[in-house]
Design an enzyme around this catalytic site. Sequence first.
Site, PDB file in Angstrom:
ATOM      1  N   SER A 177      -9.432   1.739   2.950  1.00 48.36           N
ATOM      2  CA  SER A 177      -8.539   2.531   2.138  1.00 48.36           C
ATOM      3  C   SER A 177      -7.499   1.704   1.378  1.00 48.36           C
ATOM      4  CB  SER A 177      -7.821   3.549   3.027  1.00 48.36           C
ATOM      5  OG  SER A 177      -7.016   2.887   4.001  1.00 48.36           O
ATOM      6  N   SER A 183      -9.951  -0.943   6.992  1.00 47.20           N
ATOM      7  CA  SER A 183      -9.404  -0.645   5.664  1.00 47.20           C
ATOM      8  C   SER A 183      -8.671  -1.785   4.978  1.00 47.20           C
ATOM      9  CB  SER A 183      -8.475   0.570   5.744  1.00 47.20           C
ATOM     10  OG  SER A 183      -9.216   1.732   6.010  1.00 47.20           O
ATOM     11  N   LYS A 221       0.838  -1.192   0.000  1.00 44.78           N
ATOM     12  CA  LYS A 221       0.000   0.000   0.000  1.00 44.78           C
ATOM     13  C   LYS A 221       0.878   1.249   0.000  1.00 44.78           C
ATOM     14  CE  LYS A 221      -3.881   1.914   2.715  1.00 44.78           C
ATOM     15  NZ  LYS A 221      -4.750   1.644   3.890  1.00 44.78           N
TER      16      LYS A 221
END
Length: 464
Positions: free
Chosen positions: A149, A173, A79
Amino acid sequence: MQPFELSLTAASDAIRTRQLSPVELVDSVLGRIEKVEPHLQAYATVTAEQARQEAREAANDAAAGRLRSPLHGIPMALKDLIDVAGAATSAGSRVRAGHRAETDSTVAARLSTAGAVLLGKTHTHEFAYGLITPQTNNAWNRDRIAGGSSGGSAVAVAAGTATFSIGTDTGGSVRVPAALNGTVGLKPTYGLVPRTGITSLSWSLDHVGTITRTVQDAALVLSALTGHDPHDPASLVAPGVDYRPGAAGADLTGLRVGVPRNYYFDHVDTQVEAAVRHAIDQLQSLGAQLVEVEIPMTRYIQATQWGLMVPEATAYHEQTLRTVPELYQADVRILLEAGQLMPAGDYVRAQRSRTLMRQAWARLLDEVDVIAAPTVPATAAAADQEVITWADGTVESVSDAYVRLSAPANITGVPSLSVPVGLDAAGLPIGMQLLGRPLGESVLLRVGHAYERTRPARELAPVS
């Protein structure tokens, strides 16, 4: 079957037995990225040449019998909050334009030591402050949201453009996008995986998690990530554990599975509820005992989550919010500015509420070994959808709906595992989450693996 379609476990076994070269595997995944990435937009950056070089080194190690771990030669994505020395960490924001990390995060360093091959950085909702990841399209239907996210990380695994990925989870997330894209998402116990070198959203709620295709894969990745880090003040000193569930994990006789009578099945889509309850019945058929449980302090869950997260996020962004507020996306800027108006007393009350909630959950988890519930109350929303209207007329924002069922594990710090349990009538994935005691990842993985064995092998998302 093409190499990019292999699970981590299958690819690792093939590399170990020399049926597959890391070069073949990485080339196959990079070819998949070239084909589907224009439709999905999972990646912020693809480091193809670096990946090929790492794959060649891994192939030489494999040929010489120097495999360091089951992750050696396996292509993965991080990420875009996770530092890698010399690489950009933009956190999905113009605020971070041009930023390059000077050192590896602890997570990146441990995966590199294990021999994993970095493909690149995946998109995140700006600074992880949202559950949509607007840059990225759902792997099952590109007119639907990826979730966030860690949306890019989940989509990459679902579509075969990474064999596994790493995300972060502050209110859901990792598990939310995992559920919406039909992958396995694991949020470990708070502090089990170090966060040094990872951009923070809310330091008392942030967790590092894994996104994989199978539960066994999640166990392999988790084993490489754990261990005390003196640079992370929340890092736990915990004994080393082999998290692999193994063949014996199929028998759940004597295991107590808590089935919530409140909260987790309130305002949940009927197809989601049916699929999750069917999955719970499957656990019972494997020998588990189902026990009805009452979720404590439910009226305070969302207030506590936001009461902790909003002021902590604003504190992290205090300087840039003053100097370059125009560089933030509107939705994130509004939340950060709202944090400036929150009274200190509200933050203190949220901390007190969390303490009481942790104590109540500890008592609850004395009664059962795991709790089984929906990961999210609905499947992936349309890209332009802002609210969900429930059958009783209640209207809820998409973000509030998605965080509602995942937030308790962040507030209390207990581990939570999301596993796919089917598709709705529109062909969109449904997820069930398993929650357990602190440091109870082995039990969650055992239960998730046992359930997974009752289902046919999943194919990759039909990218459209």
